[in-house]
Design a protein around this motif. Structure first.
Motif, PDB file in Angstrom:
ATOM      1  N   GLU A  76       0.850  -1.194   0.000  1.00 18.91           N
ATOM      2  CA  GLU A  76       0.000   0.000   0.000  1.00 18.91           C
ATOM      3  C   GLU A  76       0.884   1.242   0.000  1.00 18.91           C
ATOM      4  O   GLU A  76       1.838   1.333   0.774  1.00 18.91           O
TER       5      GLU A  76
ATOM      6  N   ARG B 226       1.021   5.170   0.704  1.00 20.43           N
ATOM      7  CA  ARG B 226       0.345   6.316   1.318  1.00 20.43           C
ATOM      8  C   ARG B 226       1.369   7.174   2.052  1.00 20.43           C
ATOM      9  O   ARG B 226       2.357   6.680   2.587  1.00 20.43           O
ATOM     10  N   ASP B 227       1.122   8.468   2.055  1.00 17.79           N
ATOM     11  CA  ASP B 227       1.974   9.437   2.769  1.00 17.79           C
ATOM     12  C   ASP B 227       3.450   9.302   2.402  1.00 17.79           C
ATOM     13  O   ASP B 227       4.341   9.450   3.252  1.00 17.79           O
TER      14      ASP B 227
END
Length: 256
Positions: A34, A36-37
């Motif tokens: 994943e 993200r950020d």
């Protein structure tokens, strides 16, 4: 347009980076990571506990500085990419902006002071509100320069008379007022993220807005200014010409 190009490039870069990240995380399933950020996350990890992750910086370090950490089948295109982006409407998506100003004009010195400046703008979705406001302020400062200060005159021999910043006058902190903003967000249906341009709204309107305010203030003197930059010399010359014209009209004389 540039935001759409960046987004399109990132969409193609992320899969390349995900593959390197999976190798760094010792994961056999790159698709399961994943993102993200600014980090790639994999459940579990090498030791089977917690949530392991690597950053974009880690991936870049592997590609540029530590090639021995890369997977054998790494994409040889690397972390650079060129991608074209075309909006649904070729003319772009321009900002909508309204501005208003209150000025004080001294008819004895030709000085003009901006007392208040208000902006209502709609650049679509504001991806970064701080940058939007900064662009508007910068554009308005440039527009104030166009209206009142900046000029590149030449002499009769074609030599520039404003070749240094001692002669080419630009507005500074004391000439740019505190600007009041009201932002609207009407998404564009034709661009990535619904964003429109923003810089045009700041930079184009100020000369018209400021000239309108100055001419409104000078109505009683019969003066209308139309030439940029509106310098004290030009303003005083116009006031003096209007005064002489009024005197000649009142006495019935005609000048030559």
């Amino acid at each position: 347009m540039s935001g759409g190009a960046v987004a399109s490039a990132c969409k193609q870069l992320v899969p390349r980076m995900r593959k390197i990240a999976a190798h760094l995380l010792k994961s056999n399933d790159a698709a399961a990571l994943e993102f993200r950020d600014g980090r790639f996350f994999a459940a579990g990890g090498a030791q089977g506990g917690g949530e392991s992750s690597v950053s974009i910086a880690d991936v870049a370090e592997a590609w540029y500085l530590k090639p021995h950490l890369l997977p054998v089948d790494v994409d040889t295109g690397g972390l650079e990419i060129s991608v074209g982006y075309k909006t649904k409407v070729d003319t772009g998506a321009f900002t909508y902006c309204s501005q208003a100003a209150v000025v004080a004009v001294d008819p004895h010195t030709g000085q003009i002071e901006i007392l208040d400046y208000v902006v209502v703008e709609d650049c679509g979705i504001m991806v970064n509100p701080m940058i939007v406001e900064g662009q508007c302020i910068g554009g308005i400062a440039q527009g104030i320069g166009t209206a009142f200060y900046e000029e590149t005159p030449y002499d009769e021999f074609g030599q520039p008379l404003a070749s240094t910043l001692a002669d080419y006058v630009m507005p500074g902190a004391t000439e740019v007022p505190n600007i009041r903003f009201d932002h609207f967000e009407t998404p564009s249906p034709n661009t990535e993220f619904g964003a429109k341009g923003v810089g045009e709204g700041g930079g184009i309107a100020p000369p018209a807005v400021l000239f309108g305010a100055v001419n409104n203030a000078l109505q009683g003197l019969g003066v209308e200014m139309t030439q940029t930059p509106l310098t004290p010399h030009r303003l005083l010359t116009a006031i003096e010409a209007a005064r002489h014209s009024g005197e000649n009209s009142s006495t019935g004389t005609t000048g030559k």
